[in-house]
Write a protein that holds these residues in place. Structure first.
Motif, PDB file in Angstrom:
ATOM      1  N   VAL A 127       0.864  -1.179   0.000  1.00 36.46           N
ATOM      2  CA  VAL A 127       0.000   0.000   0.000  1.00 36.46           C
ATOM      3  C   VAL A 127       0.900   1.228   0.000  1.00 36.46           C
ATOM      4  CG1 VAL A 127      -1.720   1.320   1.285  1.00 36.46           C
ATOM      5  CG2 VAL A 127      -1.849  -1.188   1.238  1.00 36.46           C
ATOM      6  N   ASP A 128       0.753   2.082  -1.015  1.00 41.24           N
ATOM      7  CA  ASP A 128       1.534   3.311  -1.089  1.00 41.24           C
ATOM      8  C   ASP A 128       0.849   4.404  -0.285  1.00 41.24           C
ATOM      9  OD1 ASP A 128       3.356   2.131  -2.813  1.00 41.24           O
ATOM     10  OD2 ASP A 128       2.213   2.692  -4.588  1.00 41.24           O
ATOM     11  N   GLY A 129       1.658   5.340   0.189  1.00 46.27           N
ATOM     12  CA  GLY A 129       1.057   6.460   0.896  1.00 46.27           C
ATOM     13  C   GLY A 129       2.086   7.354   1.538  1.00 46.27           C
ATOM     14  N   SER A 130       1.627   8.513   1.956  1.00 51.33           N
ATOM     15  CA  SER A 130       2.488   9.436   2.691  1.00 51.33           C
ATOM     16  C   SER A 130       2.664   8.930   4.120  1.00 51.33           C
ATOM     17  CB  SER A 130       1.863  10.837   2.708  1.00 51.33           C
ATOM     18  OG  SER A 130       0.631  10.805   3.416  1.00 51.33           O
ATOM     19  N   HIS A 131       3.548   9.588   4.847  1.00 54.55           N
ATOM     20  CA  HIS A 131       3.820   9.231   6.240  1.00 54.55           C
ATOM     21  C   HIS A 131       2.536   9.210   7.059  1.00 54.55           C
ATOM     22  CE1 HIS A 131       6.024   9.267  10.074  1.00 54.55           C
ATOM     23  NE2 HIS A 131       7.099   8.954   9.366  1.00 54.55           N
ATOM     24  N   ASP A 132       1.764  10.297   6.992  1.00 55.49           N
ATOM     25  CA  ASP A 132       0.541  10.400   7.796  1.00 55.49           C
ATOM     26  C   ASP A 132      -0.501   9.372   7.372  1.00 55.49           C
ATOM     27  OD1 ASP A 132       1.666  12.475   9.202  1.00 55.49           O
ATOM     28  OD2 ASP A 132       0.669  14.047   8.044  1.00 55.49           O
ATOM     29  N   ARG A 133      -0.628   9.179   6.069  1.00 56.37           N
ATOM     30  CA  ARG A 133      -1.624   8.218   5.593  1.00 56.37           C
ATOM     31  C   ARG A 133      -1.299   6.806   6.060  1.00 56.37           C
ATOM     32  NH1 ARG A 133      -2.577   6.018  -0.558  1.00 56.37           N
ATOM     33  NH2 ARG A 133      -4.362   4.691  -0.090  1.00 56.37           N
ATOM     34  N   LEU A 134      -0.040   6.429   6.030  1.00 60.25           N
ATOM     35  CA  LEU A 134       0.331   5.074   6.435  1.00 60.25           C
ATOM     36  C   LEU A 134       0.207   4.886   7.938  1.00 60.25           C
ATOM     37  CD1 LEU A 134       3.342   4.307   4.071  1.00 60.25           C
ATOM     38  CD2 LEU A 134       0.978   3.517   3.896  1.00 60.25           C
ATOM     39  N   LEU A 135       0.467   5.923   8.715  1.00 58.62           N
ATOM     40  CA  LEU A 135       0.246   5.821  10.162  1.00 58.62           C
ATOM     41  C   LEU A 135      -1.232   5.594  10.460  1.00 58.62           C
ATOM     42  CD1 LEU A 135       2.600   8.528  11.741  1.00 58.62           C
ATOM     43  CD2 LEU A 135       2.842   6.036  11.826  1.00 58.62           C
ATOM     44  N   CYS A 136      -2.101   6.272   9.734  1.00 56.30           N
ATOM     45  CA  CYS A 136      -3.539   6.061   9.906  1.00 56.30           C
ATOM     46  C   CYS A 136      -3.927   4.642   9.492  1.00 56.30           C
ATOM     47  CB  CYS A 136      -4.330   7.081   9.089  1.00 56.30           C
ATOM     48  SG  CYS A 136      -4.260   8.767   9.722  1.00 56.30           S
ATOM     49  N   ALA A 137      -3.314   4.151   8.418  1.00 56.05           N
ATOM     50  CA  ALA A 137      -3.601   2.789   7.960  1.00 56.05           C
ATOM     51  C   ALA A 137      -3.155   1.757   8.994  1.00 56.05           C
ATOM     52  CB  ALA A 137      -2.916   2.538   6.620  1.00 56.05           C
ATOM     53  N   LEU A 138      -2.012   2.011   9.636  1.00 57.95           N
ATOM     54  CA  LEU A 138      -1.558   1.126  10.708  1.00 57.95           C
ATOM     55  C   LEU A 138      -2.543   1.118  11.863  1.00 57.95           C
ATOM     56  CD1 LEU A 138       2.274   1.908  10.942  1.00 57.95           C
ATOM     57  CD2 LEU A 138       1.268  -0.336  10.476  1.00 57.95           C
ATOM     58  N   ALA A 139      -2.948   2.293  12.272  1.00 59.24           N
ATOM     59  CA  ALA A 139      -3.868   2.399  13.401  1.00 59.24           C
ATOM     60  C   ALA A 139      -5.200   1.727  13.109  1.00 59.24           C
ATOM     61  CB  ALA A 139      -4.089   3.871  13.759  1.00 59.24           C
ATOM     62  N   GLY A 140      -5.607   1.739  11.840  1.00 57.23           N
ATOM     63  CA  GLY A 140      -6.871   1.137  11.460  1.00 57.23           C
ATOM     64  C   GLY A 140      -6.762  -0.291  10.977  1.00 57.23           C
ATOM     65  N   ASN A 141      -5.590  -0.916  11.162  1.00 52.07           N
ATOM     66  CA  ASN A 141      -5.354  -2.313  10.764  1.00 52.07           C
ATOM     67  C   ASN A 141      -5.444  -2.535   9.262  1.00 52.07           C
ATOM     68  OD1 ASN A 141      -4.982  -3.317  13.429  1.00 52.07           O
ATOM     69  ND2 ASN A 141      -7.205  -3.309  13.723  1.00 52.07           N
ATOM     70  N   ALA A 142      -5.315  -1.469   8.475  1.00 53.28           N
ATOM     71  CA  ALA A 142      -5.338  -1.627   7.026  1.00 53.28           C
ATOM     72  C   ALA A 142      -4.006  -2.142   6.497  1.00 53.28           C
ATOM     73  CB  ALA A 142      -5.687  -0.298   6.351  1.00 53.28           C
ATOM     74  N   VAL A 143      -2.934  -1.915   7.236  1.00 51.04           N
ATOM     75  CA  VAL A 143      -1.622  -2.469   6.897  1.00 51.04           C
ATOM     76  C   VAL A 143      -1.034  -3.114   8.154  1.00 51.04           C
ATOM     77  CG1 VAL A 143      -1.217  -0.774   5.076  1.00 51.04           C
ATOM     78  CG2 VAL A 143      -0.324  -0.356   7.361  1.00 51.04           C
ATOM     79  N   ASP A 144      -0.171  -4.103   7.955  1.00 50.43           N
ATOM     80  CA  ASP A 144       0.469  -4.795   9.084  1.00 50.43           C
ATOM     81  C   ASP A 144       1.734  -4.079   9.534  1.00 50.43           C
ATOM     82  OD1 ASP A 144      -1.267  -7.165   9.318  1.00 50.43           O
ATOM     83  OD2 ASP A 144      -0.521  -7.632   7.317  1.00 50.43           O
ATOM     84  N   VAL A 145       2.500  -3.569   8.575  1.00 49.91           N
ATOM     85  CA  VAL A 145       3.765  -2.909   8.882  1.00 49.91           C
ATOM     86  C   VAL A 145       3.984  -1.834   7.829  1.00 49.91           C
ATOM     87  CG1 VAL A 145       5.090  -4.624   7.572  1.00 49.91           C
ATOM     88  CG2 VAL A 145       6.244  -3.255   9.332  1.00 49.91           C
ATOM     89  N   ALA A 146       4.583  -0.730   8.227  1.00 52.32           N
ATOM     90  CA  ALA A 146       4.883   0.344   7.285  1.00 52.32           C
ATOM     91  C   ALA A 146       6.370   0.643   7.331  1.00 52.32           C
ATOM     92  CB  ALA A 146       4.077   1.601   7.626  1.00 52.32           C
ATOM     93  N   ILE A 147       6.974   0.770   6.151  1.00 51.70           N
ATOM     94  CA  ILE A 147       8.385   1.133   6.028  1.00 51.70           C
ATOM     95  C   ILE A 147       8.425   2.593   5.598  1.00 51.70           C
ATOM     96  CG2 ILE A 147      10.601   0.549   5.012  1.00 51.70           C
ATOM     97  CD1 ILE A 147       9.348  -1.710   6.649  1.00 51.70           C
ATOM     98  N   MET A 148       8.884   3.463   6.502  1.00 50.56           N
ATOM     99  CA  MET A 148       8.799   4.898   6.255  1.00 50.56           C
ATOM    100  C   MET A 148      10.043   5.610   6.778  1.00 50.56           C
ATOM    101  SD  MET A 148       4.842   5.698   7.287  1.00 50.56           S
ATOM    102  CE  MET A 148       5.106   5.338   9.026  1.00 50.56           C
ATOM    103  N   THR A 149      10.163   6.866   6.380  1.00 48.41           N
ATOM    104  CA  THR A 149      11.279   7.689   6.829  1.00 48.41           C
ATOM    105  C   THR A 149      11.010   8.238   8.220  1.00 48.41           C
ATOM    106  OG1 THR A 149      10.289   9.664   5.862  1.00 48.41           O
ATOM    107  CG2 THR A 149      11.805   8.412   4.480  1.00 48.41           C
ATOM    108  N   GLY A 150      12.087   8.735   8.810  1.00 49.26           N
ATOM    109  CA  GLY A 150      11.965   9.551  10.018  1.00 49.26           C
ATOM    110  C   GLY A 150      11.560   8.799  11.259  1.00 49.26           C
TER     111      GLY A 150
END
Length: 306
Positions: A127-150
């Motif tokens: 799942v592609d996305g910005s930092h904020d979008r992927l954090l929201c996806a994590l919180a909502g169980n839409a993704v299992d793990v996110a590889i991101m900067t910072g």
């Protein structure tokens, strides 16, 4: 009728031997115990499965049909048990990975290749996305793990430091700066930048603002809602330059050249981290994180690290 799986196995093993004695030896039980159990199975079923003669034990016609059905049942159970065991070990299932930057090359690409080699039966969805979008996806169980900067200070889940990637600038092939082997941030002060609205775009725009300060303004930024391939097409057509992370350089495009961007002490680099929820019980996530830990062990004492 109360025939258990163990009864089916007893009957199947007995059918594979010439005598109750041989079957009992194979099952590691007393012959008398096996005989009593087979009689009890036949009583519960209301049918005779075996003919007992001085020449040995043989299946009746009904017994042949019963054993064929018993083998299918046992094969189905064994297959399902193997599947469940594989899933519990993270060897089977689905893993959804949030990806901030293109994994076409570099560490992220190598990680995906190795994970598939180790766990070919785990389906991976990105799942592609910005930092904020992927954090929201994590919180909502839409993704299992996110590889991101910072380092997301607002994130209260788990984090694991991973790799660093160089910051790269893509120029049109005949751009004057493209002839330089080394690009300084100050060299980019007058450039027009194509900035994607998704993926790493917001972080790269923030990096531009931090490095160039007052030298960059809205006239230098053209926001784009396009894929990396389309952005590179715009670069090759001389519509602007593009900042990207090293892992995206596996995408080659005619008419585009890549160059490192340097600080005073060397190439500009950005750290990547893995983010996930501690409560996530997906076994495939466990196998993925274990593999990451092999290559990027966390030696910090912080409570949020693995």
């Amino acid at each position: 009728m109360d025939v258990e799986l163990r009864d089916l196995r007893l009957a199947v093993v007995t059918s594979q031997h010439r005598s109750l004695r041989q079957a009992a030896e194979a099952l590691n039980i007393r012959q008398s115990t096996l005989s009593r159990r087979l009689h009890e199975i036949e009583r519960q079923l209301g049918m005779v499965l075996f003919e007992r003669t001085n020449g040995g034990t043989h299946l009746t016609m009904v017994g042949l049909e019963f054993i064929a059905s018993a083998k299918r049942i046992l094969d189905d159970v064994d297959r399902e048990l193997r599947r469940i065991r594989s899933r519990s070990r993270g060897e089977l299932g689905l893993l959804t990975i949030g990806v901030q930057a293109s994994p076409s090359a570099g560490h992220m690409h190598a990680t995906l290749v190795e994970y598939h080699r180790r766990f070919p039966d785990v389906d991976v969805r990105t799942v592609d996305g910005s930092h904020d979008r992927l954090l929201c996806a994590l919180a909502g169980n839409a993704v299992d793990v996110a590889i991101m900067t910072g380092h997301a200070t607002a994130w209260d889940g788990r984090m694991l430091p991973l790799w660093s990637e160089r910051v790269i600038v893509a120029f049109p092939e005949h751009h004057p700066l493209g002839q330089n082997s080394r690009i300084r941030w100050a060299d980019l002060a007058n450039e027009k930048f194509l900035v994607p609205q998704q993926g790493p775009g917001p972080e790269l725009e923030g990096l531009l603002a931090a490095k160039l300060r007052h030298a960059i303004d809205s006239q230098h930024i053209i926001h784009q809602d396009s894929s990396l391939d389309r952005l590179l097409s715009l670069v090759s057509a001389n519509y602007g330059t593009l900042l990207m992370f090293e892992g995206a350089t596996g995408v080659r495009h005619e008419g585009v050249v890549y160059r490192e961007v340097w600080d005073d002490d060397g190439p500009t680099q950005t750290n990547f981290m893995a983010y996930w929820r501690e409560a996530n019980s997906n076994p495939a996530l466990g196998s993925f994180l274990a593999m990451l830990n092999e290559h990027y062990p966390d030696f910090s004492a912080g409570p949020k690290a693995t």
